[in-house]
Design an enzyme around this catalytic site. Structure first.
Site, short mmCIF file in Angstrom:
data_model
loop_
_atom_site.label_atom_id
_atom_site.label_comp_id
_atom_site.label_asym_id
_atom_site.label_seq_id
_atom_site.Cartn_x
_atom_site.Cartn_y
_atom_site.Cartn_z
N GLY A 180 0.84 -1.19 0.00
CA GLY A 180 0.00 0.00 0.00
C GLY A 180 0.88 1.23 0.00
O GLY A 180 2.02 1.19 0.48
N HIS A 220 -2.58 7.25 7.05
CA HIS A 220 -1.64 8.15 6.37
C HIS A 220 -2.36 9.41 5.88
O HIS A 220 -1.81 10.51 5.92
CB HIS A 220 -1.01 7.46 5.15
CG HIS A 220 0.25 6.69 5.46
ND1 HIS A 220 1.34 7.27 6.06
CD2 HIS A 220 0.59 5.40 5.22
CE1 HIS A 220 2.30 6.35 6.19
NE2 HIS A 220 1.86 5.21 5.69
N CYS A 259 6.20 0.09 7.51
CA CYS A 259 5.80 1.19 6.66
C CYS A 259 7.00 1.62 5.80
O CYS A 259 8.11 1.73 6.31
CB CYS A 259 5.33 2.35 7.53
SG CYS A 259 4.85 3.81 6.61
N LEU A 260 6.74 1.87 4.53
CA LEU A 260 7.82 2.29 3.62
C LEU A 260 8.44 3.60 4.07
O LEU A 260 9.60 3.88 3.78
CB LEU A 260 7.28 2.44 2.19
CG LEU A 260 6.72 1.17 1.54
CD1 LEU A 260 6.14 1.50 0.17
CD2 LEU A 260 7.78 0.10 1.42
N HIS A 315 -4.09 1.21 7.84
CA HIS A 315 -2.76 1.84 7.79
C HIS A 315 -2.74 2.98 6.76
O HIS A 315 -2.26 4.08 7.05
CB HIS A 315 -1.74 0.75 7.43
CG HIS A 315 -0.32 1.21 7.35
ND1 HIS A 315 0.66 0.75 8.19
CD2 HIS A 315 0.29 2.10 6.52
CE1 HIS A 315 1.82 1.33 7.88
NE2 HIS A 315 1.62 2.15 6.86
N GLU A 316 -3.29 2.72 5.58
CA GLU A 316 -3.24 3.73 4.51
C GLU A 316 -4.22 4.89 4.78
O GLU A 316 -3.91 6.04 4.48
CB GLU A 316 -3.53 3.09 3.15
CG GLU A 316 -2.56 1.98 2.73
CD GLU A 316 -1.09 2.36 2.84
OE1 GLU A 316 -0.75 3.54 2.67
OE2 GLU A 316 -0.29 1.45 3.12
N GLN A 322 3.14 9.80 1.30
CA GLN A 322 4.40 9.07 1.24
C GLN A 322 5.23 9.41 0.00
O GLN A 322 6.38 8.98 -0.12
CB GLN A 322 4.14 7.56 1.27
CG GLN A 322 3.56 7.12 2.61
CD GLN A 322 3.40 5.62 2.65
OE1 GLN A 322 2.42 5.08 2.17
NE2 GLN A 322 4.40 4.94 3.21
ZN LIG Z 1 2.79 3.43 5.78
#
Ligand SMILES: [Zn+2]
Length: 163
Positions: free
Chosen positions: A46, A134, A88-89, A130-131, A51
């Protein structure tokens, strides 16, 4: 299509509440193509607009059997509880166990601006949550107790230095 640079903690855009997506045009479509490409390149499931440095309520995901674009996402229902590892990226994929609802229902708009609802459980539900977080300027580490949160941040910073 192009791969965008992934913003990382503590960049400010990650802590901002995203602005609503208002235009459902070709530009949005291209942006989402870039987001998918960036996500796949980073081996993520995701990716949300903050991000890649955009203060926008938008995410893409391809997790288990759910592949979608979600503009102006909200979680309209959730139930149960699951506890498993998450990363998380934007935090270098440093994993931490986060408690989340086991099931979640996402409401969002697709690329045409049409509203849809989608229910998921397990890993995909975790991804919805999670997304969507964000888009509200929240990171998964914000769900952790303070000590644990600081541990993850320290680990992330260390790993970053080694790169
Ligand atoms: Zn993330």
């Amino acid at each position: 299509m192009s791969i965008r640079k992934i913003t990382e903690y503590p960049e400010e855009v990650l802590a901002q509440i995203g602005k609503p997506v208002e235009k459902f045009d070709e530009e949005l479509e291209k942006l989402c193509e870039d987001m998918f490409e960036t996500m796949y390149d980073a081996d993520g499931v995701g990716l949300a607009a903050p991000q890649i440095g955009l203060n926008l309520r938008l995410f893409v995901m391809d997790c288990e059997d759910i592949k979608l674009v979600a503009a102006n996402p909200e979680i309209i229902a959730s139930e149960g509880e699951q506890s498993s590892s998450e990363g998380c990226l934007s935090v270098g994929k440093v994993p931490a166990v986060v408690i989340r609802p086991a099931k979640a229902t996402l409401r969002a708009q697709n690329l045409k601006g049409e509203w849809f609802e989608r229910e998921a459980e397990g890993y995909a539900a975790r991804c919805f949550l999670h997304e969507t977080d964000h888009c509200d300027g929240k990171l998964f580490i914000d769900h952790l107790p303070k000590m644990r949160r600081e541990m993850i941040i320290t680990k992330f910073k260390k790993e970053k230095r080694w790169k």
